[in-house]
Write an enzyme that holds these catalytic residues in place. Structure first.
Site, PDB file in Angstrom:
ATOM      1  N   ASP A 119       0.629  -1.182   0.036  1.00 12.01           N
ATOM      2  CA  ASP A 119       0.057  -0.058  -0.005  1.00 12.01           C
ATOM      3  C   ASP A 119       0.852   1.232  -0.196  1.00 12.01           C
ATOM      4  OD1 ASP A 119      -1.398  -2.215   0.549  1.00 12.01           O
ATOM      5  OD2 ASP A 119      -2.856  -0.964   1.668  1.00 12.01           O
TER       6      ASP A 119
ATOM      7  N   LYS B 237      -6.201   3.117  -3.773  1.00 16.22           N
ATOM      8  CA  LYS B 237      -6.652   3.113  -2.405  1.00 16.22           C
ATOM      9  C   LYS B 237      -7.348   4.749  -1.826  1.00 16.22           C
ATOM     10  CE  LYS B 237      -5.074   2.154   2.344  1.00 16.22           C
ATOM     11  NZ  LYS B 237      -3.830   1.554   2.796  1.00 16.22           N
TER      12      LYS B 237
ATOM     13  N   LYS C  61      -9.782   0.263  -3.033  1.00 15.69           N
ATOM     14  CA  LYS C  61      -9.852   0.075  -1.617  1.00 15.69           C
ATOM     15  C   LYS C  61     -10.081   1.469  -0.804  1.00 15.69           C
ATOM     16  CE  LYS C  61      -6.944  -1.188   2.416  1.00 15.69           C
ATOM     17  NZ  LYS C  61      -5.564  -1.558   2.689  1.00 15.69           N
TER      18      LYS C  61
END
Length: 225
Positions: A95, A158, A187
């Site tokens: 991430d 994300k 996400k």
């Protein structure tokens, strides 16, 4: 949208508080393992110890990179990724915080280069690009998403780190979804604390979630069956 039976497989259960202790992190990991979450997200310094602790059990980790501000040089982000890759197969996801300063500067060529280098160094793993939507305009969100579509190696957009001071909104997720047109996953992270939040974001186009309330959400889902 109704939740499906494998809810746990769309949650990255997360503990990234700056004040959390190592024993608390290990306890979090131990409590999370039985739920079978998609992955666990913990402070990077504790990854090695946590991986050793769950050896032989089914447990995956997402490593945060350039976290939480994203403005370290791309080269250093790549070195972080290489260090975590060397920890073994338990780390399945990265991430990575995008350089938001470059977004605000409209330095699209530099952002293209960062995405290209990150895609290359994470090959064979899942790459989630954190774009910090609470800090961006709709136009900036759209531009970053369109740029990301140039790279097959970017698997998810994300929404945030959870450190921006504001939660992700439905409008932000809808904007991402309309721009990506289903070609990448989304996400949602930042403000996902209840089953209602999960359902609302799923309806807006989200596919997976980062939450520090993963266990509570799972228990709430059980009660509603």
């Amino acid at each position: 949208m109704k939740l499906y039976s494998s809810l746990e497989k769309c949650i990255d259960n997360t503990l990234l508080k700056q004040t959390v202790t190592l024993p608390e992190i290990i306890s979090f990991v131990e409590k999370s393992v039985p739920y079978g979450f998609r992955s666990l997200v913990i402070p990077p310094f504790a990854l090695g110890k946590a991986i050793s602790r769950v050896e032989g059990r089914s447990c995956h980790f997402s490593a945060v990179v350039g976290f939480p501000l994203g403005y370290i040089p791309t080269l250093l982000k790549c070195r972080e990724i290489e260090a975590y890759r060397n920890m073994g197969s338990a780390i399945t996801d990265f991430d990575v915080v995008l350089n938001i300063n470059l977004v605000k500067s409209k330095a699209w060529n530099s952002l293209y280069t960062e995405m290209q280098e990150l895609s290359s160094v994470t090959e064979g793993k899942i790459l989630k690009l954190i774009i910090e939507t609470p800090l961006l305009t709709q136009e900036e969100i759209e531009h970053v998403c369109l740029l990301s579509m140039e790279f097959e190696g970017i698997d998810f957009i994300k929404t945030g780190t959870g450190f921006a001071g504001k939660p992700t909104t439905i409008d932000e997720v809808s904007c991402i979804s309309k721009t990506l047109k289903g070609l990448k996953g989304i996400k949602v992270s930042g403000g996902v604390k209840k089953l209602e939040h999960v359902n609302n974001f799923l309806a807006a186009g989200a596919t997976i979630f980062g939450s520090s309330s993963g266990i509570e959400i799972m228990e709430e889902a059980k009660r509603q069956k």
